[in-house]
Design an enzyme around this catalytic site. Structure first.
Site, PDB file in Angstrom:
ATOM      1  N   HIS A  93       0.862  -1.196   0.000  1.00  0.00           N
ATOM      2  CA  HIS A  93       0.000   0.000   0.000  1.00  0.00           C
ATOM      3  C   HIS A  93       0.896   1.242   0.000  1.00  0.00           C
ATOM      4  CE1 HIS A  93      -2.786   3.089   1.269  1.00  0.00           C
ATOM      5  NE2 HIS A  93      -3.763   2.283   0.881  1.00  0.00           N
ATOM      6  N   GLU A 165      -4.122   2.295  -7.203  1.00  0.00           N
ATOM      7  CA  GLU A 165      -4.504   3.459  -6.411  1.00  0.00           C
ATOM      8  C   GLU A 165      -3.578   4.634  -6.733  1.00  0.00           C
ATOM      9  OE1 GLU A 165      -6.563   2.362  -2.514  1.00  0.00           O
ATOM     10  OE2 GLU A 165      -4.488   1.808  -2.197  1.00  0.00           O
TER      11      GLU A 165
HETATM   12  P1  PGA Z   1      -9.545   6.290   0.484  1.00  0.00           P
HETATM   13  O1  PGA Z   1      -8.347   5.230   0.722  1.00  0.00           O
HETATM   14  O2  PGA Z   1     -10.728   5.509   0.001  1.00  0.00           O
HETATM   15  O3  PGA Z   1      -9.777   6.908   1.832  1.00  0.00           O
HETATM   16  O4  PGA Z   1      -9.065   7.260  -0.529  1.00  0.00           O
HETATM   17  C1  PGA Z   1      -8.131   4.182  -0.165  1.00  0.00           C
HETATM   18  C2  PGA Z   1      -6.924   3.384   0.250  1.00  0.00           C
HETATM   19  O5  PGA Z   1      -5.918   3.957   0.647  1.00  0.00           O
HETATM   20  O6  PGA Z   1      -6.933   2.144   0.204  1.00  0.00           O
END
Ligand code: PGA
Length: 243
Positions: A93, A165
């Site tokens: 992550h 992401e």
């Molecule tokens: P968020 O986080 O939905 O608060 O943007 C997503 C993540 O970091 O997995």
């Protein structure tokens, strides 16, 4: 088609907060259209598993050790997670890459540990704002995938998931446009087809909420969502669960 939704609780809640939220999930999130996975912190995994045992929610860990076992104080092995009933594990992550300085070499070891213990790794990738602005998204994504997965033999019966992401979209309230996410997912799948001979499911993450979730999920290559902030509000999350 069922989509995969992962609720990433990060370290937003303490133990009693996780207990309270798990109970709300248990009460409010009944039969859902999509497949739900909950990722609490390590210390809450067992408790969340027990609270959600009569639901269809599966369990994910937010991290795993890069080694099988040994003198690695503070680490939790893939085998332990598996024995606890965990099915998925987030790996790489962006918050761990940033604050814990996790590099591709470490992430590769973590993926190997997860796979050999029978967990499904969810490899997180994404470009930062500077790369996005410089239109370098695809080269960043290719590099992140190649560095971690190059030459890795993944049996066809072993699954791996990718969470795309964009770093700038995480927790910012500014999601990427669904069209752009779809195009990047197609790109990621193309890279993976030649890299590991498999086309894994790719989830989008970054400021997903109950208003935009459906707009992402209607795209064929958005196979699911990784949800942070909105997963902490049971009403939000239950709406997304049934999109
Ligand atoms: P968020 O986080 O939905 O608060 O943007 C997503 C993540 O970091 O997995």
């Amino acid at each position: 088609m069922k989509k995969i939704l992962i609720a990433n609780w990060k370290m937003q809640l303490d133990y009693s907060g996780s207990l309270a939220l798990a109970k709300k999930y248990q009460q409010k999130i009944k039969k859902t259209k999509n497949e739900l996975i909950v990722a609490p912190d390590f210390a809450s995994l067992e408790m969340v598993k027990n609270v959600l045992k009569k639901t269809t929610c599966k369990l994910a860990a937010q991290n795993v050790a890069a080694w099988e076992h040994g003198a690695y104080t503070g680490e939790v092995s893939a085998k332990t997670l598996k024995q606890m009933g965990v099915k998925y594990v987030l790996i790489g992550h962006s918050e761990r890459r940033q604050y814990l300085k996790e590099d591709s070499k470490t992430l590769r070891l973590k993926i190997e540990q997860a796979l050999s213990a029978g967990l499904i790794p969810v490899l997180c990738i994404g470009e930062n704002l500077a790369a996005y602005r410089a239109k370098k998204t695809h080269s960043v994504l290719r590099k992140q995938l190649e560095e971690v997965l190059f030459g890795m033999m993944i049996d066809n019966n072993k699954a791996i998931l990718i969470a795309y992401e964009p770093v700038w979209a995480i927790g910012s309230g500014k999601a990427m446009s669904p069209e752009e996410a779809e195009a990047n997912h197609v790109f990621i799948k193309g890279v993976l087809a030649s890299l590991i001979g498999q086309i894994p499911k790719v989830l989008y993450g970054g400021s997903v909420n109950s208003k935009n979730a459906a707009l992402f999920l209607e795209w064929p290559n958005v196979d699911g969502l990784l949800i942070g902030g909105a997963s902490l509000k049971v009403d939000e999350f239950s709406q997304i669960a049934n999109v």
